[in-house]
Design a protein around this motif. Sequence first.
Motif, mmCIF file in Angstrom:
data_model
loop_
_atom_site.group_PDB
_atom_site.id
_atom_site.type_symbol
_atom_site.label_atom_id
_atom_site.label_comp_id
_atom_site.label_asym_id
_atom_site.label_seq_id
_atom_site.Cartn_x
_atom_site.Cartn_y
_atom_site.Cartn_z
ATOM 1 N N LEU A 69 0.793 -1.371 0.096
ATOM 2 C CA LEU A 69 -0.056 -0.264 0.105
ATOM 3 C C LEU A 69 0.447 1.381 -0.004
ATOM 4 O O LEU A 69 0.459 1.891 -0.866
ATOM 5 N N VAL A 70 2.165 0.972 0.916
ATOM 6 C CA VAL A 70 2.684 2.664 0.633
ATOM 7 C C VAL A 70 3.523 2.304 -1.282
ATOM 8 O O VAL A 70 3.740 3.808 -0.673
ATOM 9 N N GLY A 71 3.906 1.241 -1.315
ATOM 10 C CA GLY A 71 4.610 1.600 -2.941
ATOM 11 C C GLY A 71 3.112 2.120 -3.678
ATOM 12 O O GLY A 71 3.636 2.649 -4.448
ATOM 13 N N PRO B 23 -0.338 20.992 -0.248
ATOM 14 C CA PRO B 23 0.311 20.349 -0.119
ATOM 15 C C PRO B 23 0.059 18.780 -0.703
ATOM 16 O O PRO B 23 0.514 17.906 -0.004
ATOM 17 N N TYR B 24 0.845 18.750 -2.692
ATOM 18 C CA TYR B 24 1.931 18.295 -2.292
ATOM 19 C C TYR B 24 3.145 17.903 -1.142
ATOM 20 O O TYR B 24 3.658 16.713 -1.198
ATOM 21 N N ARG B 25 3.989 18.810 -1.473
ATOM 22 C CA ARG B 25 4.876 19.215 -0.100
ATOM 23 C C ARG B 25 4.979 18.445 0.969
ATOM 24 O O ARG B 25 5.423 17.814 1.670
ATOM 25 N N GLN B 26 2.959 18.899 1.475
ATOM 26 C CA GLN B 26 3.264 17.944 3.178
ATOM 27 C C GLN B 26 2.820 16.478 2.416
ATOM 28 O O GLN B 26 3.349 15.758 3.505
ATOM 29 N N LEU B 27 2.035 16.144 1.004
ATOM 30 C CA LEU B 27 2.162 14.656 0.979
ATOM 31 C C LEU B 27 3.203 14.032 0.734
ATOM 32 O O LEU B 27 3.657 12.851 1.793
ATOM 33 N N ARG B 28 4.265 14.614 0.071
ATOM 34 C CA ARG B 28 5.482 14.306 0.040
ATOM 35 C C ARG B 28 6.417 13.723 1.387
ATOM 36 O O ARG B 28 6.524 12.821 1.568
ATOM 37 N N THR C 292 4.538 10.967 3.333
ATOM 38 C CA THR C 292 4.650 9.535 2.743
ATOM 39 C C THR C 292 6.101 9.016 2.708
ATOM 40 O O THR C 292 6.314 8.122 3.197
ATOM 41 N N SER C 293 7.155 9.915 2.724
ATOM 42 C CA SER C 293 8.323 9.312 3.498
ATOM 43 C C SER C 293 8.609 9.379 4.392
ATOM 44 O O SER C 293 8.955 8.087 5.457
ATOM 45 N N GLU C 294 7.504 10.029 5.442
ATOM 46 C CA GLU C 294 8.170 8.951 6.781
ATOM 47 C C GLU C 294 7.496 8.081 7.008
ATOM 48 O O GLU C 294 7.393 6.974 7.872
ATOM 49 N N LEU C 295 6.018 7.731 6.371
ATOM 50 C CA LEU C 295 5.612 6.512 6.864
ATOM 51 C C LEU C 295 6.093 5.475 6.047
ATOM 52 O O LEU C 295 6.332 4.822 6.436
ATOM 53 N N ARG C 296 6.333 5.696 4.876
ATOM 54 C CA ARG C 296 7.566 4.707 3.785
ATOM 55 C C ARG C 296 8.801 4.325 4.775
ATOM 56 O O ARG C 296 8.998 3.181 5.056
ATOM 57 N N MET D 11 9.530 0.759 7.219
ATOM 58 C CA MET D 11 10.071 0.122 6.193
ATOM 59 C C MET D 11 10.846 -0.955 7.767
ATOM 60 O O MET D 11 11.662 -1.799 7.851
ATOM 61 N N ARG D 12 11.162 0.192 8.560
ATOM 62 C CA ARG D 12 11.529 0.323 10.043
ATOM 63 C C ARG D 12 11.002 -0.936 10.312
ATOM 64 O O ARG D 12 11.172 -2.009 11.161
ATOM 65 N N ALA D 13 9.446 -1.285 10.193
ATOM 66 C CA ALA D 13 8.528 -2.331 11.140
ATOM 67 C C ALA D 13 9.579 -3.772 10.437
ATOM 68 O O ALA D 13 8.563 -4.675 10.661
#
Length: 760
Positions: A210-212, A236-241, A244-248, A252-254
């Motif tokens: 889903l993150v992908g 909004p796109y900059r915030q989304l970026r 998304t990076s932090e979520l990814r 990945m850490r999980a």
Amino acid sequence: MTEDEEILEAFLEESRENLDQMARDLVDLEADPGDAALLARVFRAVHTVKGTCGFLGLHHLEALSHAGENLLGALRDGELVLDAATTTSLLLLVDAITAVLDRVAATGTEGGDDHAEIVARLSLHLDRPAPSPEPAPAPSAPPPPSAPPPPASTLTPASTMTPASTMTPAPAAGWTTPVADPRPGPDDTAPPAETTIRVDVSVLDKLQDLVGELVLARDQIGEVALTDEDGPLTQPYRQLRLITSELREGVMRARLQPVGAVLGRFHRVGRDLATALGKHVAVEITGEDVGVDKAVNEALRDPLLHLVRNAIDHGIEGPAERLDAGKPALARLRIRASHERGRLQVEVADDGRGIDVDALCARALALGLVTAEQLATVGPAERLELIFVPGLSTRGDVTTVSGRGVGMDVVRTDLEQVGGTIDVTTVAGRGTTFRIDVPLTLAIVGALVVRGGTGRYAIPQVDVQEVVHVETGDLGPVLRLRGRLVPVVDLAAQLGLPRSPAPAADEGGDVVVLRSGGRRFGLLVDEVGDTTEAVVKPLTRAIRAVPVYSGVTLLGDGRPALILDVAGLATAAGIVDERDQLTADVIDLTSSSASAVGAAAPAPIDAEVLLATGTDGGRLAIPLEVVRRLEHIATGRIERLGAGEVVQHDDGILPLVRVAAIDPGRGVGIGVGVGVGIGIDADRVAGGDGAWLHAVVCASSVGLVGVLVRDIDDVVARPAQAGRPATRPGVSTCLVLAGRVTEVLDVEALVSEAGLRSPV
């Protein structure tokens, strides 16, 4: 899932973890039987399994665990002393309990086996007489005659082990808590609050997918948002970026797990195999806490198992042989994991006899896997690469461990499938080291987007060192970068794509400098784009057969882009490993088809020559078909050997030759060594500037030899017309190339004139 099913699932998972740790602890305990804390932890592991078995109705498993608990209790109370036989019995107990757990997981029942043989074996140790009250001998003293021989065990120093929790896992909701042992171990403390939970791997895999998809959707939104920097979508796109990076990163850490989940098992594997072979081996593991993606851990499991088994069976000598060689009877097998440049590095090194390269070559010749002519053109390091040829084994008999000629080729293939590499070095009588390099994750990678010809491609950022803009006049097969020579590969030409229009004289081109393993080269591209987070998708069967691609991703505009496999691209282009591990000849030897291995190398399509300026200032041409690599060496590294010159390289000696100016009054001017080439002054010997020279390393009948030159100029096609006769030995003809009179070297004649011979 019912509550009882959840309880059983949690019990199976926790018991497997405890048993895995117990096996490691038993191997360590064998090395230090007096470690009371370690013994207490082993006792608690069995005690926890036994306590829960009664509640779940697993009575056979309860009886089996009880027998082990009795033996461990006697050891803890000092009634017995742990020795090799007791350790083996307890390890068999771990295997038996694991087998029951696997059966319960598969069928829901423990089966009808009461494990009477294992129970009897454990009880037999309790019938032995109590140990003598006399103090035990010092660790360095030999054991008394009545004691069993030292175990062939993995006597791993405690400092190399990753500390594991000594607390019994908290029971899941609804469990009956086992009665605590009334005699706490010395390291017992109050259990800390729970800070972790168990998550099914399939849940993490789904989150990763889903993150992908979210990353792809974000990039597509970015294509629209960035067309208008002041538009309503920009912020909004900059915030989304960012989110998304932090979520990814969080997902990945999980998914990360310590590489020790794979490495830790080799304490037991090494101990059991060494015992079976009558050898004494200490397995030392460092870096077990290094985190990698679960998929990478799984990909490492089989290759590392092959390496460990081969090291103990092939590389490490028996105790008597080691003592005769002046070594300690106890051999050491070191496994080290570390992070480097965003990738996982794993080294497997032993201090055994090393690999007999001559025997390897003789076996390859006998099996028809290589020809004598091919071996004559490569050095010791390249010959060592034969170890990865399918069907090749130096062992004369087939055992349960090795001898069938399979294993090392599978190791390389398995690692290359996940974007990894492996290389090997060996020193006779001192040991062998294998180095593995793999990515930390296989799901999402940072990538640089480039265009070559009509296609767009993604290059993993971990392989990118820098991007260099090169003027049109400087574009060629070799790039001089901060005093070092870097071979250049044209991406479009390598992939067979239509060439883009030549750049304008004032535009030049872009070269992406790449490094994979020991290979460093420049990739000439038509355009360098942005960096992106590439979601790696598997290749189709047809594309998977092409070795220069590792996956495919979707870019922000929704169009696919193939992900380049840098190691595969370097191999396809014939780029030589900087550590002299590979050459074009050896690449042919290690191809997947054994039938192709013995075939003669095809003649080059174009008769090209490397143009260079000799140490005397004259123009030289060296046939490109014999050139193996280019070296940039300081003149201070050049040493005298007899009347010749040599340089140390890759734990070996590379002979050097040079074409010197002719002194008509003194005759031939081919020099090998300072003062031998008549007519060379001291400044010319130093390379003109007194600091650096280039060595064009060529294949010859006596092995690799370096032709010393002052500068590397170009690679051009050799015209078909005949030239003028040679004017001195070592030169085959004289031609006009690139507007200058040029002497074409005959490397074999040059080597013969220098008096060089094949290494003994």
